[in-house]
Scaffold this motif. Structure first.
Motif, PDB file in Angstrom:
ATOM      1  N   ILE A 147       0.844  -1.198   0.000  1.00  0.00           N
ATOM      2  CA  ILE A 147       0.000   0.000   0.000  1.00  0.00           C
ATOM      3  C   ILE A 147       0.879   1.248   0.000  1.00  0.00           C
ATOM      4  N   SER A 148       2.024   1.150   0.677  1.00  0.00           N
ATOM      5  CA  SER A 148       2.937   2.297   0.764  1.00  0.00           C
ATOM      6  C   SER A 148       3.576   2.629  -0.572  1.00  0.00           C
ATOM      7  N   SER A 149       3.360   1.805  -1.555  1.00  0.00           N
ATOM      8  CA  SER A 149       3.817   2.134  -2.899  1.00  0.00           C
ATOM      9  C   SER A 149       2.605   2.441  -3.770  1.00  0.00           C
ATOM     10  N   ASP A 150       1.689   3.196  -3.213  1.00  0.00           N
ATOM     11  CA  ASP A 150       0.449   3.543  -3.928  1.00  0.00           C
ATOM     12  C   ASP A 150      -0.210   2.299  -4.509  1.00  0.00           C
ATOM     13  N   PHE A 151      -0.344   1.290  -3.687  1.00  0.00           N
ATOM     14  CA  PHE A 151      -0.990   0.040  -4.092  1.00  0.00           C
ATOM     15  C   PHE A 151      -0.303  -0.592  -5.299  1.00  0.00           C
TER      16      PHE A 151
END
Lengths: 377, 545
Positions: B68-72
């Motif tokens: 999620i921390s990589s824009d999903f």
């Protein structure tokens, strides 16, 4: 128990009353207590606070690409945290009142490169009594009491000191427990304000080195009259009352339109609005706007993923409006803080920016353990 | 006190114990398994620990959180802030300076150790009868230290403990090189001291050990030569190859070549009176005929009966003194009605005949011509500091077993008998591929296995020390490995490491074993407080490519 309270009750004549030795526990941190002004709405919002109010919402995707290799403008992150414990019930004049104690932690982190480091951490311990517990409420009586408390063997042994004795009034507007919590909350806010002032006075804040303070910055403090000092301080709130989102502009009047915030797309912001507050009979002005960091399709509600941003307006900004480009820039930098997320560690992950999450952890992880803290009393 | 690198962690589910503790360090702190750290402990004492496992964690609560921390799932996303992370290290307690065994406390400061402290921690500082077994390197950057590792010779070559097992993947583990490095250290120590030791080394691969007394040319790389020779000197060893080496090559003829040695090389060695060709003479060596049958399945013990019949000179076998006669007489026993023994059937004689003919007939090792030496007689002549290299590399497996068994049997006899003046009190036997002769699958009645087990169990008192090398330690007979005092683990494959023999080794060390480079070993010896990761320099003797 043989803790501080026993020593106080038995050895001083300052505190009166009879203890009940009831259960000690930590008040639910989620207990919603009206402790300070929220959202500034009590004073009413005014018209647009920026130089260009023609576009709403404003899509900042272009800014994001432009900033992709630029260092963030946020360097300091500050958060206050508190834990309030009910210690006992005492009886005065045939009525029962709770006695509470609180721990507060003010954490501040700085970012160097892409890594966070501790700037400072301050701990505060307070005791909260009903004001009827003291024979007199004069300040020097409280100071005497504090001296007695800090001279107690228990605290000396643990090398701890209580910072303040707080009193709550006996008005019937709130429960006594809520009043005790509010007293600690207000003390925490005061310590937060002092911490912000410390950073300002140390001249650490400047362009490219903003401070983000978690939550509101609407302190009722004379410091705000000091002009541009707060130019590099932002209040960023992850939760806000949607019923007070006065964002629809219609003939210079604002209407409640929470859906405008809810409908913000990712990387969009609302216009910034001004609202005034009176402090020491003088008006100060804040501007406030909302930015969406994450889509809400994976979140709990329509407002998840949106941050509320506050900034104190300088006198010139009050006259001419805050430069819209600057608000765009700040908003875009905030959007760049959307990753990493604290998903799984905090249910408010979509509203948290990671440095604030870490700062919050810094404050919380430095608490004295609940068991030890309660044992002191 | 060197700069602290972290603090002890003690959690409910990861407590400090008498044996282990955990500590945190910065993410960029470079530590390696086997590094020594020290911890401040009670009463001003210091507890030393050896790093076992190093883990890195962040505050990410799940894989999903990172996704999620990589824009999903956008791999291009750059994060403004690196997640808070740290390394936490599991260390094994090896020593406390005041013998305080209670666990180290949470929050105690952890730092690197100085060179002297590392020696103290690992028990390297007060080793009697020191024998260098390599060197260790520890830490990174300015803190880097390198120190020789010495073990107590009494625990390697007796009397306190004996025998060495070296295991590792062929080629990658450099087992022979390490064994020879240790033998070189032993010879240096014996030459300079009072030890009375000789060595019998079997060359089982190519020309590996056929120039032990010649200096390595380091492929004409002067820098490598200088560095290696300097390293030998730093380790307290002479920068010279082996001395007093004699080479024994199996006899060859124009038809059959039994050795890989070059003609010129052999001539050169022979000219210097240090190379000999060996043979077996029927009259003198018939007692060892059983060794030719070491691997033959003989559940009904008929081969054993025949061997007794032949060796004891019964029937027609009493009058023969040549290998050719043995074959002729055996052939005669195979004819219908030829067996003069009622207990042994003609069919059994025929089997015996097939086996003996295959090994002996036409093999120049078994013709009785002169001009050659007998290995048994050479063992009688062995003296202190002698190194006998017995070449068996080109022989068939059966013949390798025969030669090895022959020599081992003779060494046992030699050590048990009256010894001439100058004879060594201890003889070290080095054999590569020990599992060929003493594996878990070897026939229990194998005379060679019996001798090896005998050496493993009694060799310490007999003065016979076995240095064995093998690819798989787990495949060596447990009564052999069980009696080894020292183990050296080179690069080992994962399948081997999954065997129960390695269960006591922490998993991180096991994983390291799969990645060890040539020249790196993990050593286990009773005097060390922990397993040690060591290195040893390049061979100093001539290498054939």
């Amino acid at each position: 128990m043989n803790g501080i309270l026993d020593e106080l009750m038995s050895s001083t004549a300052i505190v009166r009353g009879q203890r009940f030795l009831s259960n000690s526990f930590c008040f639910d941190e989620e207990l919603n207590v009206e402790t300070t002004i929220e959202d500034g709405t009590k004073d009413g919002w005014l018209a647009c606070a920026e130089t260009d109010c023609s576009k709403a919402p404003r899509d900042l995707s272009r800014w994001l690409s432009k900033l992709s290799s630029t260092p963030s403008c946020f360097r300091y992150f500050l958060d206050g945290s508190r834990r309030v414990f009910k210690l006992d019930d005492v009886e005065f004049d045939g009525k029962i009142y709770p006695i509470a104690a609180g721990q507060i932690g003010i954490g501040c982190c700085r970012r160097e490169g892409r890594e966070l480091a501790k700037e400072f951490f301050e701990r505060g311990l307070v005791v909260v009594l009903p004001n009827c517990a003291l024979k007199h409420q004069r300040e020097y009586i409280r100071a005497e009491l504090l001296k007695d408390i800090n001279a107690s063997a228990t605290l000396t042994r643990h090398r701890l000191t209580i910072d303040k004795v707080l009193l709550y009034n006996l008005d019937a507007d709130l429960s006594f427990e809520a009043k005790a919590i509010a007293a600690v909350q207000n003390y925490m806010l005061e310590r937060e304000r002092l911490a912000v002032m410390k950073l300002i006075e140390q001249r650490k804040l400047r362009k490219g080195a903003y401070l983000i303070k978690d939550g509101s910055i609407e302190y009722r403090a004379d410091d705000y009259h000091a002009g541009d000092k707060f130019n590099w301080v932002l209040g960023v709130a992850k939760t806000f009352n949607a019923s007070r989102c006065y964002v629809r502009l219609d003939r210079n009047r604002l209407y409640v339109d929470p859906m405008l915030v809810a409908r913000l797309n990712r990387f969009e912001r609302t216009n910034a609005y001004r609202y005034p507050m009176r402090v020491s009979d003088r008006e100060i002005n804040f501007c406030v706007w909302y930015v969406r960091l994450h889509e809400n399709r994976f979140a709990r509600n329509a407002f998840d993923g949106v941050l509320k941003v506050e900034k104190l307006m300088t006198p010139s900004e009050v006259k001419a409006g805050v430069d819209s480009e600057r608000i765009d820039l700040i908003s875009a930098h905030l959007m760049r803080e959307r990753n990493p997320v604290c998903y799984g560690a905090d249910r408010r992950w979509a509203d948290h920016i990671y440095p604030m999450f870490v700062t919050e952890q810094l404050a919380k992880s430095n608490y004295i353990s609940d068991r030890l803290f309660l044992k002191l009393f | 006190m060197l700069k602290p690198i972290g603090k002890v962690l003690a959690l409910e589910n990861a407590p400090s114990t008498i044996d282990n503790f955990y500590f945190w360090t910065a993410s960029d702190m470079v530590l390696r398994p086997f590094d020594v750290v020290k911890v401040e402990h009670l009463r001003g004492s210091t507890t030393f620990g050896v790093v076992e496992e190093i883990s890195h964690i962040t505050d990410s609560s799940s894989f999903l959180a990172d996704y999620i921390s990589s824009d999903f799932g956008d791999v291009e996303v750059e994060q403004n802030t690196i997640r808070v992370g740290m390394n936490y290290v599991k260390a094994k307690v090896v020593r406390n300076t005041a013998d305080i065994l209670i666990p180290v406390h949470s929050g105690a400061r952890v730092s690197l150790a100085s060179r002297d402290e590392v020696e103290e921690a690992l028990g390297l500082d007060q080793i009697p009868n020191p024998l260098v077994c390599g060197f260790l390197e520890m830490y990174d950057g300015d803190a880097r230290i390198k120190l020789p590792v010495k073990l107590n010779a009494d625990f390697l070559i007796g009397p306190e403990g004996a025998h060495l097992n070296i295991s590792g993947i062929s080629g990658l583990a450099a087992k022979t090189s390490y064994a020879m490095f240790l033998l070189k250290a032993i010879q240096d120590r014996a030459v300079d001291g009072d030890d009375s030791i000789a060595m019998v080394v079997f060359n089982v691969k190519g020309k590996d050990l056929l120039a032990l007394d010649e200096l390595n040319n380091f492929e004409d790389n002067a820098q490598r030569r200088d560095e290696t020779l300097a390293m030998y000197e730093r380790l307290g060893l002479s920068a010279k190859p082996f001395r007093d080496v004699k080479y024994y090559y199996p006899a060859s003829d124009d038809r059959i070549k039994n050795t890989y040695v070059d003609g010129d090389h052999f001539k050169h060695q022979k000219k210097k009176c240090k190379a000999f060709e060996y043979k077996f003479y029927y009259e003198l060596d018939k007692e060892n005929l059983d060794l030719l049958f070491a691997d033959v399945d003989d559940q009904t013990q008929t081969m054993e009966s025949i061997l007794n019949y032949v060796i004891s000179g019964q029937g027609a076998f009493g009058r023969i003194n040549q290998w050719t006669s043995l074959i002729e007489k055996t052939e005669a026993m195979c004819e219908a009605g030829g067996s003069m023994s009622k207990e042994i059937s003609v069919l059994s004689w025929r089997k015996f005949y097939r086996l003996i003919k295959k090994s002996v007939d036409g093999n120049c090792l078994f013709n009785d011509g002169g001009g050659y030496v007998r290995l048994a007689e050479q063992i009688d002549k062995i003296r202190s500091n002698d190194v006998y290299v017995i070449d068996i590399a080109r022989l068939s497996s059966d013949m390798q077993a025969f030669v090895f068994g022959n020599v081992v049997r003779k060494i046992i006899d030699f050590q048990l008998g009256d010894k001439p003046e100058g004879a060594p009190s201890k003889i070290i036997i080095f054999i590569d591929e020990l599992n060929k002769f003493a594996s878990t699958d070897t026939r229990q009645q194998s005379p060679i296995l019996k001798h090896i087990i005998d050496i493993a169990e009694r060799g310490r008192s007999l003065g016979i020390i076995l240095f064995g090398a093998d690819q798989f330690k787990s495949s060596v007979h447990s009564r052999v490995t069980g009696n080894c005092s020292t183990f050296a683990y080179g690069r080992t494959n994962s399948i081997e490491l999954s065997k129960r023999d390695y269960r006591y080794i922490p998993s991180v060390y096991q994983n390291m074993m799969t990645r060890l480079r040539q020249g790196e070993y993990i050593i286990q010896n009773p005097i060390f407080n922990s397993l040690l990761s060591i290195k040893f320099p390049l061979p100093i003797w001539r290498q054939f490519k």
